[in-house]
Design a protein around this motif. Structure first.
Motif, PDB file in Angstrom:
ATOM      1  N   MET A 150       7.457   0.148   4.589  1.00  0.00           N
ATOM      2  CA  MET A 150       8.581   0.732   5.316  1.00  0.00           C
ATOM      3  C   MET A 150       8.040   1.617   6.432  1.00  0.00           C
ATOM      4  SD  MET A 150      11.137   1.641   2.144  1.00  0.00           S
ATOM      5  CE  MET A 150      10.147   3.026   1.613  1.00  0.00           C
ATOM      6  N   ASN A 151       8.282   1.223   7.661  1.00  0.00           N
ATOM      7  CA  ASN A 151       7.839   1.975   8.831  1.00  0.00           C
ATOM      8  C   ASN A 151       9.041   2.523   9.590  1.00  0.00           C
ATOM      9  OD1 ASN A 151       5.144   1.246   8.237  1.00  0.00           O
ATOM     10  ND2 ASN A 151       5.329  -0.621   9.452  1.00  0.00           N
ATOM     11  N   SER A 152       8.772   3.472  10.467  1.00  0.00           N
ATOM     12  CA  SER A 152       9.825   4.056  11.308  1.00  0.00           C
ATOM     13  C   SER A 152      11.021   4.469  10.471  1.00  0.00           C
ATOM     14  CB  SER A 152      10.254   3.052  12.391  1.00  0.00           C
ATOM     15  OG  SER A 152       9.158   2.668  13.187  1.00  0.00           O
ATOM     16  N   LEU A 153      10.742   5.175   9.408  1.00  0.00           N
ATOM     17  CA  LEU A 153      11.809   5.554   8.486  1.00  0.00           C
ATOM     18  C   LEU A 153      12.775   6.540   9.140  1.00  0.00           C
ATOM     19  CD1 LEU A 153       9.619   5.807   5.294  1.00  0.00           C
ATOM     20  CD2 LEU A 153      11.676   4.402   5.505  1.00  0.00           C
ATOM     21  N   ILE A 154      14.029   6.408   8.766  1.00  0.00           N
ATOM     22  CA  ILE A 154      15.094   7.272   9.263  1.00  0.00           C
ATOM     23  C   ILE A 154      15.807   7.907   8.069  1.00  0.00           C
ATOM     24  CG2 ILE A 154      15.380   5.950  11.389  1.00  0.00           C
ATOM     25  CD1 ILE A 154      17.734   4.521  10.125  1.00  0.00           C
ATOM     26  N   PRO A 155      16.500   9.021   8.285  1.00  0.00           N
ATOM     27  CA  PRO A 155      17.177   9.680   7.152  1.00  0.00           C
ATOM     28  C   PRO A 155      18.126   8.751   6.381  1.00  0.00           C
ATOM     29  CG  PRO A 155      17.072  11.168   9.018  1.00  0.00           C
ATOM     30  CD  PRO A 155      16.555   9.849   9.501  1.00  0.00           C
ATOM     31  N   GLU A 156      18.709   7.777   7.084  1.00  0.00           N
ATOM     32  CA  GLU A 156      19.634   6.848   6.415  1.00  0.00           C
ATOM     33  C   GLU A 156      18.932   5.930   5.416  1.00  0.00           C
ATOM     34  OE1 GLU A 156      21.477   8.494   9.940  1.00  0.00           O
ATOM     35  OE2 GLU A 156      19.545   7.481   9.658  1.00  0.00           O
ATOM     36  N   ASP A 157      17.605   5.919   5.425  1.00  0.00           N
ATOM     37  CA  ASP A 157      16.862   5.134   4.436  1.00  0.00           C
ATOM     38  C   ASP A 157      16.705   5.872   3.115  1.00  0.00           C
ATOM     39  OD1 ASP A 157      14.697   4.080   7.107  1.00  0.00           O
ATOM     40  OD2 ASP A 157      16.324   2.927   6.183  1.00  0.00           O
ATOM     41  N   THR A 158      17.133   7.123   3.068  1.00  0.00           N
ATOM     42  CA  THR A 158      17.051   7.909   1.844  1.00  0.00           C
ATOM     43  C   THR A 158      17.927   7.286   0.763  1.00  0.00           C
ATOM     44  OG1 THR A 158      16.564   9.961   3.012  1.00  0.00           O
ATOM     45  CG2 THR A 158      17.508  10.156   0.800  1.00  0.00           C
ATOM     46  N   SER A 160       6.849   1.687  -7.730  1.00  0.00           N
ATOM     47  CA  SER A 160       6.081   2.891  -7.436  1.00  0.00           C
ATOM     48  C   SER A 160       5.977   3.055  -5.934  1.00  0.00           C
ATOM     49  CB  SER A 160       4.682   2.812  -8.060  1.00  0.00           C
ATOM     50  OG  SER A 160       3.956   1.726  -7.530  1.00  0.00           O
ATOM     51  N   GLY A 161       5.556   4.238  -5.514  1.00  0.00           N
ATOM     52  CA  GLY A 161       5.293   4.467  -4.099  1.00  0.00           C
ATOM     53  C   GLY A 161       6.329   5.291  -3.364  1.00  0.00           C
ATOM     54  N   GLY A 162       7.398   5.663  -4.035  1.00  0.00           N
ATOM     55  CA  GLY A 162       8.400   6.478  -3.369  1.00  0.00           C
ATOM     56  C   GLY A 162       7.884   7.882  -3.099  1.00  0.00           C
ATOM     57  N   GLY A 163       8.645   8.653  -2.352  1.00  0.00           N
ATOM     58  CA  GLY A 163       8.261  10.022  -2.051  1.00  0.00           C
ATOM     59  C   GLY A 163       9.087  10.593  -0.934  1.00  0.00           C
ATOM     60  N   VAL A 164       8.595  11.704  -0.400  1.00  0.00           N
ATOM     61  CA  VAL A 164       9.273  12.392   0.690  1.00  0.00           C
ATOM     62  C   VAL A 164       8.448  12.212   1.960  1.00  0.00           C
ATOM     63  CG1 VAL A 164      10.140  14.586   1.533  1.00  0.00           C
ATOM     64  CG2 VAL A 164      10.206  14.088  -0.926  1.00  0.00           C
ATOM     65  N   VAL A 165       9.104  11.842   3.039  1.00  0.00           N
ATOM     66  CA  VAL A 165       8.414  11.603   4.304  1.00  0.00           C
ATOM     67  C   VAL A 165       9.309  12.058   5.441  1.00  0.00           C
ATOM     68  CG1 VAL A 165       9.281   9.239   4.504  1.00  0.00           C
ATOM     69  CG2 VAL A 165       7.122   9.865   5.619  1.00  0.00           C
ATOM     70  N   GLN A 166       8.698  12.463   6.534  1.00  0.00           N
ATOM     71  CA  GLN A 166       9.493  12.846   7.702  1.00  0.00           C
ATOM     72  C   GLN A 166       9.972  11.604   8.452  1.00  0.00           C
ATOM     73  OE1 GLN A 166       7.038  15.558  10.017  1.00  0.00           O
ATOM     74  NE2 GLN A 166       8.065  17.311   9.075  1.00  0.00           N
ATOM     75  N   PHE A 200      16.208  -3.652  -3.361  1.00  0.00           N
ATOM     76  CA  PHE A 200      17.560  -3.156  -3.143  1.00  0.00           C
ATOM     77  C   PHE A 200      17.498  -1.637  -3.104  1.00  0.00           C
ATOM     78  CE2 PHE A 200      19.679  -7.193  -4.046  1.00  0.00           C
ATOM     79  CZ  PHE A 200      18.683  -7.876  -4.745  1.00  0.00           C
ATOM     80  N   ARG A 201      18.538  -1.030  -2.569  1.00  0.00           N
ATOM     81  CA  ARG A 201      18.600   0.422  -2.592  1.00  0.00           C
ATOM     82  C   ARG A 201      20.011   0.864  -2.949  1.00  0.00           C
ATOM     83  NH1 ARG A 201      17.393   1.581   3.839  1.00  0.00           N
ATOM     84  NH2 ARG A 201      19.370   0.784   4.689  1.00  0.00           N
ATOM     85  N   GLN A 202      20.077   2.085  -3.445  1.00  0.00           N
ATOM     86  CA  GLN A 202      21.359   2.603  -3.889  1.00  0.00           C
ATOM     87  C   GLN A 202      21.514   4.051  -3.442  1.00  0.00           C
ATOM     88  OE1 GLN A 202      21.997   2.331  -8.153  1.00  0.00           O
ATOM     89  NE2 GLN A 202      24.215   2.251  -7.869  1.00  0.00           N
ATOM     90  N   VAL A 244      13.199   7.459  -2.504  1.00  0.00           N
ATOM     91  CA  VAL A 244      12.660   7.617  -1.151  1.00  0.00           C
ATOM     92  C   VAL A 244      13.538   8.635  -0.438  1.00  0.00           C
ATOM     93  CG1 VAL A 244      12.324   6.500   1.089  1.00  0.00           C
ATOM     94  CG2 VAL A 244      11.676   5.312  -1.037  1.00  0.00           C
ATOM     95  N   THR A 245      12.919   9.668   0.083  1.00  0.00           N
ATOM     96  CA  THR A 245      13.637  10.708   0.814  1.00  0.00           C
ATOM     97  C   THR A 245      13.011  10.868   2.189  1.00  0.00           C
ATOM     98  OG1 THR A 245      14.155  11.863  -1.245  1.00  0.00           O
ATOM     99  CG2 THR A 245      14.384  13.108   0.809  1.00  0.00           C
ATOM    100  N   VAL A 246      13.834  10.708   3.226  1.00  0.00           N
ATOM    101  CA  VAL A 246      13.369  10.834   4.600  1.00  0.00           C
ATOM    102  C   VAL A 246      14.027  12.064   5.205  1.00  0.00           C
ATOM    103  CG1 VAL A 246      13.130   9.711   6.837  1.00  0.00           C
ATOM    104  CG2 VAL A 246      13.175   8.328   4.741  1.00  0.00           C
ATOM    105  N   SER A 247      13.211  13.027   5.584  1.00  0.00           N
ATOM    106  CA  SER A 247      13.751  14.259   6.149  1.00  0.00           C
ATOM    107  C   SER A 247      13.800  14.164   7.669  1.00  0.00           C
ATOM    108  CB  SER A 247      12.885  15.444   5.729  1.00  0.00           C
ATOM    109  OG  SER A 247      11.564  15.283   6.217  1.00  0.00           O
ATOM    110  N   SER A 248      14.803  14.816   8.233  1.00  0.00           N
ATOM    111  CA  SER A 248      14.968  14.762   9.694  1.00  0.00           C
ATOM    112  C   SER A 248      14.223  15.893  10.382  1.00  0.00           C
ATOM    113  CB  SER A 248      16.448  14.831  10.043  1.00  0.00           C
ATOM    114  OG  SER A 248      17.019  16.002   9.496  1.00  0.00           O
TER     115      SER A 248
END
Length: 128
Positions: free
Chosen positions: A83-91, A7-13, A37-39, A124-128
């Motif tokens: 997860m801190n300092s998230l970047i779009p590549e973490d999506t 749990s805990g995923g979502g959309v973040v800048q 892990f991520r895919q 997890v979605t990280v928007s730029s």
């Protein structure tokens, strides 16, 4: 057998933070290693972070070192991924899994093939 629920995923800048949780039901995590892990779409699952439930030692993929922190809470049978300092590549879709009993896992060389009891994943979605 342990069942895992993420749990805990979502959309973040970009630059923001998320905290993922992996809750276990049935058997506990002890004494196994638990991994995140991520895919990415169309790609194989890749290692993100892992923690030895017995000793608390951790390891991280180079791409997340210094930004992500894995921890465990024995009392509520949960493994968290801050997860801190998230970047779009973490999506990606993030999964937790437990070391398959009987396998030998080295924290320095984690392979998804040595893990089972996969959760359903959390996006997890990280928007730029």
């Amino acid at each position: 057998q342990v069942q895992l629920v993420e749990s805990g995923g979502g959309v973040v800048q970009a630059g923001g933070s998320l905290r993922l949780s992996c809750a276990a039901s049935g058997r506990t995590f002890s004494p196994y290693t638990v991994g995140w892990f991520r895919q990415y779409p169309g790609k194989e699952r890749e290692f993100v972070a892992a923690i030895s439930w017995s000793f608390g030692t951790t390891n991280y993929a180079d791409s997340v070192k210094g930004r992500f922190t894995i921890s465990r809470d024995n009392a509520i049978k949960t493994v968290n991924l801050q997860m801190n300092s998230l970047i779009p590549e973490d999506t990606a879709v993030y999964y937790c899994a437990q070391q398959i009993p009987g396998t030998v896992v080295s924290l320095g060389k984690i392979s998804p093939a040595d893990f089972g009891s996969w959760g359903q994943g959390t996006q997890v979605t990280v928007s730029s």
